[in-house]
Design a protein around this motif. Sequence first.
Motif, PDB file in Angstrom:
ATOM      1  N   VAL A   1      32.883 -10.096  28.564  1.00  0.00           N
ATOM      2  CA  VAL A   1      31.941  -9.023  28.888  1.00  0.00           C
ATOM      3  C   VAL A   1      30.767  -9.501  29.731  1.00  0.00           C
ATOM      4  N   GLU A   2      30.331 -10.745  29.568  1.00  0.00           N
ATOM      5  CA  GLU A   2      29.162 -11.170  30.338  1.00  0.00           C
ATOM      6  C   GLU A   2      29.392 -11.083  31.848  1.00  0.00           C
ATOM      7  N   PRO A   3      30.576 -11.424  32.368  1.00  0.00           N
ATOM      8  CA  PRO A   3      30.780 -11.224  33.816  1.00  0.00           C
ATOM      9  C   PRO A   3      30.529  -9.782  34.257  1.00  0.00           C
ATOM     10  N   LEU A   4      30.834  -8.810  33.379  1.00  0.00           N
ATOM     11  CA  LEU A   4      30.569  -7.413  33.729  1.00  0.00           C
ATOM     12  C   LEU A   4      29.069  -7.151  33.766  1.00  0.00           C
ATOM     13  N   ASP A   5      28.318  -7.747  32.859  1.00  0.00           N
ATOM     14  CA  ASP A   5      26.863  -7.613  32.892  1.00  0.00           C
ATOM     15  C   ASP A   5      26.296  -8.214  34.173  1.00  0.00           C
ATOM     16  N   ILE A   6      26.845  -9.359  34.568  1.00  0.00           N
ATOM     17  CA  ILE A   6      26.376 -10.015  35.800  1.00  0.00           C
ATOM     18  C   ILE A   6      26.707  -9.144  37.015  1.00  0.00           C
ATOM     19  N   ALA A   7      27.923  -8.590  37.030  1.00  0.00           N
ATOM     20  CA  ALA A   7      28.316  -7.719  38.136  1.00  0.00           C
ATOM     21  C   ALA A   7      27.387  -6.515  38.227  1.00  0.00           C
ATOM     22  N   ASN A   8      27.062  -5.925  37.076  1.00  0.00           N
ATOM     23  CA  ASN A   8      26.163  -4.768  37.061  1.00  0.00           C
ATOM     24  C   ASN A   8      24.760  -5.159  37.537  1.00  0.00           C
TER      25      ASN A   8
ATOM     26  N   LEU B   1      20.185 -15.621  35.344  1.00  0.00           N
ATOM     27  CA  LEU B   1      20.118 -16.656  34.318  1.00  0.00           C
ATOM     28  C   LEU B   1      18.687 -16.956  33.876  1.00  0.00           C
ATOM     29  N   ILE B   2      17.732 -16.658  34.720  1.00  0.00           N
ATOM     30  CA  ILE B   2      16.334 -16.939  34.374  1.00  0.00           C
ATOM     31  C   ILE B   2      15.660 -15.736  33.747  1.00  0.00           C
ATOM     32  N   LYS B   3      15.900 -14.558  34.306  1.00  0.00           N
ATOM     33  CA  LYS B   3      15.170 -13.373  33.867  1.00  0.00           C
ATOM     34  C   LYS B   3      16.035 -12.273  33.252  1.00  0.00           C
ATOM     35  N   GLY B   4      17.327 -12.301  33.519  1.00  0.00           N
ATOM     36  CA  GLY B   4      18.121 -11.136  33.148  1.00  0.00           C
ATOM     37  C   GLY B   4      19.124 -11.336  32.035  1.00  0.00           C
ATOM     38  N   ARG B   5      19.339 -12.569  31.591  1.00  0.00           N
ATOM     39  CA  ARG B   5      20.422 -12.800  30.620  1.00  0.00           C
ATOM     40  C   ARG B   5      20.024 -12.339  29.221  1.00  0.00           C
ATOM     41  N   PRO B   6      20.799 -11.426  28.617  1.00  0.00           N
ATOM     42  CA  PRO B   6      20.472 -10.918  27.278  1.00  0.00           C
ATOM     43  C   PRO B   6      20.673 -11.978  26.193  1.00  0.00           C
ATOM     44  N   LYS B   7      19.956 -11.805  25.096  1.00  0.00           N
ATOM     45  CA  LYS B   7      20.034 -12.745  23.977  1.00  0.00           C
ATOM     46  C   LYS B   7      21.407 -12.745  23.330  1.00  0.00           C
TER      47      LYS B   7
ATOM     48  N   GLN C   1      26.709 -18.148  22.670  1.00  0.00           N
ATOM     49  CA  GLN C   1      26.989 -19.426  23.331  1.00  0.00           C
ATOM     50  C   GLN C   1      26.562 -20.598  22.448  1.00  0.00           C
ATOM     51  N   ARG C   2      25.370 -20.488  21.852  1.00  0.00           N
ATOM     52  CA  ARG C   2      24.879 -21.572  20.994  1.00  0.00           C
ATOM     53  C   ARG C   2      25.752 -21.731  19.754  1.00  0.00           C
ATOM     54  N   TRP C   3      26.294 -20.614  19.228  1.00  0.00           N
ATOM     55  CA  TRP C   3      27.188 -20.721  18.074  1.00  0.00           C
ATOM     56  C   TRP C   3      28.363 -21.642  18.398  1.00  0.00           C
ATOM     57  N   LEU C   4      28.999 -21.387  19.536  1.00  0.00           N
ATOM     58  CA  LEU C   4      30.169 -22.179  19.912  1.00  0.00           C
ATOM     59  C   LEU C   4      29.788 -23.633  20.144  1.00  0.00           C
ATOM     60  N   GLU C   5      28.710 -23.866  20.858  1.00  0.00           N
ATOM     61  CA  GLU C   5      28.299 -25.237  21.178  1.00  0.00           C
ATOM     62  C   GLU C   5      28.009 -26.026  19.917  1.00  0.00           C
ATOM     63  N   HIS C   6      27.361 -25.391  18.945  1.00  0.00           N
ATOM     64  CA  HIS C   6      27.075 -26.085  17.690  1.00  0.00           C
ATOM     65  C   HIS C   6      28.349 -26.312  16.892  1.00  0.00           C
TER      66      HIS C   6
ATOM     67  N   GLU D   1      30.920 -21.199  30.991  1.00  0.00           N
ATOM     68  CA  GLU D   1      31.994 -20.510  31.685  1.00  0.00           C
ATOM     69  C   GLU D   1      31.704 -19.031  31.931  1.00  0.00           C
ATOM     70  N   SER D   2      30.956 -18.399  31.023  1.00  0.00           N
ATOM     71  CA  SER D   2      30.714 -16.962  31.182  1.00  0.00           C
ATOM     72  C   SER D   2      29.601 -16.666  32.182  1.00  0.00           C
ATOM     73  N   THR D   3      28.878 -17.679  32.631  1.00  0.00           N
ATOM     74  CA  THR D   3      27.753 -17.464  33.553  1.00  0.00           C
ATOM     75  C   THR D   3      28.054 -17.924  34.973  1.00  0.00           C
ATOM     76  N   LEU D   4      29.275 -18.369  35.231  1.00  0.00           N
ATOM     77  CA  LEU D   4      29.598 -18.907  36.553  1.00  0.00           C
ATOM     78  C   LEU D   4      29.399 -17.872  37.663  1.00  0.00           C
ATOM     79  N   TRP D   5      29.692 -16.592  37.354  1.00  0.00           N
ATOM     80  CA  TRP D   5      29.521 -15.576  38.382  1.00  0.00           C
ATOM     81  C   TRP D   5      28.053 -15.448  38.800  1.00  0.00           C
ATOM     82  N   ALA D   6      27.142 -15.638  37.849  1.00  0.00           N
ATOM     83  CA  ALA D   6      25.711 -15.570  38.191  1.00  0.00           C
ATOM     84  C   ALA D   6      25.333 -16.716  39.117  1.00  0.00           C
ATOM     85  N   LYS D   7      25.906 -17.887  38.876  1.00  0.00           N
ATOM     86  CA  LYS D   7      25.639 -19.042  39.745  1.00  0.00           C
ATOM     87  C   LYS D   7      26.211 -18.792  41.142  1.00  0.00           C
TER      88      LYS D   7
END
Length: 608
Positions: A475-482, A496-502, A508-513, A523-529
Amino acid sequence: MAHLKLEGAINLKEDLIATACSAAIKAHKHPEKPFLLDKTRDSSIISFAGSSSPEAWFSASDSSFGETKIDTQLFPSVRSIGVDDYAVVNSAFLRRFQGILGKLKEVLRVNKSVVFTGHSAGGSIAILATIWLLEQQRNPDSNPYTNFTPTCITFGSPLVGNFIFYHALKREKWSTQFVHFVTRYDIVPRIHLAPLSSLQPQLQTILNCLNSRSLGSTVNGNVATEFFMTVMRNASAVVSNAACRLMGNTNLLLDTLQSFVKLSPYSPFGTYIFFTESEKAVVVTNPDAVLQILFYACQLSSESECDHIAQQSLKAHWGYESKMQQNLELLHAIRLDELAKLPLSLTGRNTAITEALNELGLSTRALLNLRAAGAYEEQKTRNKERMEVKKQNIEDHLNWLEVDYRAVCKVDGFGYYDVFKLQKDPIDFQANIKRLELAGIWDETVEMLKRYELPEEFEGDDEWIKLGTRFRRLVEPLDIANYYRHSKNDDTGPYLIKGRPKRYRFTQRWLEHNKKMSDPSEESTLWAKVEEIRIKTKTKMYAECSREIIELERKMKRWINEIEDDMLLKKSTFMEWWKTLPEHHRSQSCIKDDIERMVNDNNATNTM
């Protein structure tokens, strides 16, 4: 509420408890040593001494309560994952632990169970040592220490950290390894509820007394009384504020007062055993309930008691050994598991529970607050149950986006990111509705997590971690597209600085931990980059952006399986931009082979 023998109530053998207590008391005879090591047939018992130095209890340079941020290298799990808020810990205790850690490592390289123990301030070091070893065991492949889960047993230990200790240890399923014994009047478990500035005039005298076994002379009555009353006044403010929170008090005056009057950040965690004056032990695991008992068990029934109870609060600090020398098998243990069902009056009742609570001196107000603590915990469980009901709705929406939308979008060289960004067909509108409904569910979850209104285990639940990861990647790629479709970056700034929702930061932090990832799961933020580097290369030369472009390609290479080649479709936003890069860059790119494979697969599909 359960009435058991002590061994059954806390799952520790009586002889181990008695042995740990003896070791903890013995450590006081050797304060010059970092710890003592005693070996039994089954365990290594490591005990830490207390201290009569005020600097070993409070570090005045840090804050009024001597707290500081925990060492994130030694204790990476002691945090709230989604909020990304690390625990605070008593700085003096942390520094002492850091100073002896090297020697501690030397004696832990054995394949034998370990019990850490301590009396007084020694208990705080035992707590940190236990958490540190549990941290090592989160990485079994690189853990050179004992494979047995350590146990921590403390006697009259001061509080060590804030509520995030309880939150993190419960999430990691570690809290059951901590057992704290407290006599009814012992002042030490309450000391850190008061700021250093209020205690300084009497602190050295009191500590000299607390760390000496010759209490026959006692402390000057005025000194003991003033010290006791100072601690209890501050404890009263802390527990009153906590009770208001438990009862859902929304009085703005409380928030205003807290901005002027700083309250102690320290909070209990683990299993507490409160000794009554007779052969009874009250077992409590709810940290809010423990905090209330710490205050109300010492509450005076009349002003005339003050001097006597003040002296008693010092003598009680050395009452553990005599308790352990008694026959522990005769000790009646009462577990307070169903706090919300406690009676509001103890008069006229003659049960083991009411007798024990009466012997702790708990008032009607105390019982009301204990019930509130139980109700608050039950509300957390109900909140989770409510989210569990919504889990199927989340999965249904994700299945639709993955099967009915994403797969259909892979036509004419476009992927679902670009199709959604264009919003040309009715199915794109349906996808947007699904996106918004999912966002609402996850935003509700995030808000409850921020307010700690879900059980501590929630962020460590494998099913929710898996579901959150799938939601974020899909779903995050759809948020980025929007975001970039509506050019929100022009007004707000990069996504990634101002628009990414909590909701995405949390999952993301759940998985990393959970996966103990050393690098972020991006991986879910690559489109924003991609969108940002496209914008940058419109106004800057390739040489000025080459490092960022290469870094983006490296990240794509790493996450190519998770993004399922959507970016590499021939008409995707990424590919249209990538084709404009210099030939020498494209010929040496780390994703060149992946792009060629994608082209060959498409050609093969088109010729079938």
